[in-house]
Design an enzyme around this catalytic site. Sequence first.
Site, PDB file in Angstrom:
ATOM      1  N   GLU A 123       6.094  -6.801 -11.660  1.00  0.00           N
ATOM      2  CA  GLU A 123       5.236  -7.879 -11.176  1.00  0.00           C
ATOM      3  C   GLU A 123       6.552  -8.768 -10.910  1.00  0.00           C
ATOM      4  O   GLU A 123       6.340  -9.656  -9.881  1.00  0.00           O
ATOM      5  CB  GLU A 123       4.379  -8.278 -12.129  1.00  0.00           C
ATOM      6  CG  GLU A 123       3.161  -7.580 -12.554  1.00  0.00           C
ATOM      7  CD  GLU A 123       2.362  -7.429 -11.178  1.00  0.00           C
ATOM      8  OE1 GLU A 123       2.287  -8.322 -10.391  1.00  0.00           O
ATOM      9  OE2 GLU A 123       1.608  -6.314 -10.961  1.00  0.00           O
ATOM     10  N   HIS A 130       3.346 -11.059  -1.967  1.00  0.00           N
ATOM     11  CA  HIS A 130       3.349 -10.308  -3.315  1.00  0.00           C
ATOM     12  C   HIS A 130       2.662  -8.842  -3.409  1.00  0.00           C
ATOM     13  O   HIS A 130       3.681  -7.963  -3.842  1.00  0.00           O
ATOM     14  CB  HIS A 130       2.817 -11.190  -4.421  1.00  0.00           C
ATOM     15  CG  HIS A 130       2.651 -10.441  -5.697  1.00  0.00           C
ATOM     16  ND1 HIS A 130       3.577 -10.686  -6.660  1.00  0.00           N
ATOM     17  CD2 HIS A 130       1.785  -9.650  -6.336  1.00  0.00           C
ATOM     18  CE1 HIS A 130       3.165 -10.249  -7.930  1.00  0.00           C
ATOM     19  NE2 HIS A 130       2.042  -9.563  -7.694  1.00  0.00           N
ATOM     20  N   GLU A 131       1.408  -8.808  -2.688  1.00  0.00           N
ATOM     21  CA  GLU A 131       1.010  -7.559  -2.970  1.00  0.00           C
ATOM     22  C   GLU A 131       1.409  -6.479  -2.246  1.00  0.00           C
ATOM     23  O   GLU A 131       1.634  -5.364  -2.492  1.00  0.00           O
ATOM     24  CB  GLU A 131      -0.672  -7.769  -2.542  1.00  0.00           C
ATOM     25  CG  GLU A 131      -1.385  -8.394  -3.851  1.00  0.00           C
ATOM     26  CD  GLU A 131      -1.393  -7.990  -5.155  1.00  0.00           C
ATOM     27  OE1 GLU A 131      -1.295  -6.524  -5.118  1.00  0.00           O
ATOM     28  OE2 GLU A 131      -1.076  -8.611  -5.888  1.00  0.00           O
ATOM     29  N   HIS A 168       4.445  -4.847  -3.439  1.00  0.00           N
ATOM     30  CA  HIS A 168       3.994  -3.702  -4.306  1.00  0.00           C
ATOM     31  C   HIS A 168       4.029  -2.183  -3.637  1.00  0.00           C
ATOM     32  O   HIS A 168       4.895  -1.337  -3.673  1.00  0.00           O
ATOM     33  CB  HIS A 168       2.948  -3.729  -4.961  1.00  0.00           C
ATOM     34  CG  HIS A 168       2.951  -4.765  -6.197  1.00  0.00           C
ATOM     35  ND1 HIS A 168       3.822  -4.554  -7.330  1.00  0.00           N
ATOM     36  CD2 HIS A 168       2.351  -5.936  -6.523  1.00  0.00           C
ATOM     37  CE1 HIS A 168       3.565  -5.459  -8.021  1.00  0.00           C
ATOM     38  NE2 HIS A 168       2.672  -6.054  -7.806  1.00  0.00           N
TER      39      HIS A 168
END
Length: 302
Positions: A212, A134-135, A138
């Site tokens: 997100e 997930h990070e 980004h």
Amino acid sequence: MFLLGLVFVVFVGLIIGIMTAAHSSGAAIILVALVFGGGTAFASLFYSDKIALAAAGAQEVTPEQAPQLHAIVDRLCALADMDKPRVAIAPTQMMNAFATGRNSKNSVLCVTEGILRQGPGGLTQEELEGVLAHELSHVAHKDVQVMTYASLLAIVAGLLVRFAFYSELFGGGRGRDNNNNAFPIIAVIMLVSAVVYAVSFLLIRLLSRYRELAADRSGALLTGQPSALASALVKVSQSMNGIPNQDLRQAEPLNAFYFAPAMKLNGQSLANIFSTHPSLDKRLEQLTQIQRQLNEIAPGKR
């Protein structure tokens, strides 16, 4: 982004109109706000990694210091075909992680000691992989750049409100100009800037929640295990209820970066409107849909 661009065009048009009719003080206020706002955005874009690490009190770690963590990051970066970011660990027992940097070559991935903790209540390796994926999403999506560009308008508008207020507070507009137009012009600048700031603030929060969800989706597809990411999301979010309020307040400045915001779970719709993250239910609903889609594409496979 379209709505922010529309607000930006209207704002610029109004500012040009105000500057055309403004006295020297009004034009100076606008110019100073543009310079300060641009400088702030520039600093946050190019030094976001250093600022975030300093705020979290984190230290970069080598593969020798954290071999398991680096191994997971290496594997995910290979899957995503992206440059490996620097890796850091923050000395806090709160379970969380964040990544920042203007691009993959100038980024850092930071995890807390709490999220690396194994045992009851801790994350499994599959769940940790989901969080890190997930990070990394980004970083791959250059979300720091996106949010910095989107925030520029709000920064300038907020500065204009403050500068115009202090200009009137200390009589900066009326003393040097021998006309009565100074006060109305300053008041118009404050009113326009306040409205633009409020609208852009809400749009930025909406954009942040969308980013997100996009990172959740990309992270789930990268690992192929949406259920693991969903399980990690539940554990990290629920763990916030056991964190002292003082510690949560200290972590609030990094909420926009965190995998899950440092706040106790609540179902208030009004609070969700101002949140940088979607509600837990909405994130879990999306991950459930992705898991269902993957099962339909390849039934019986992980």
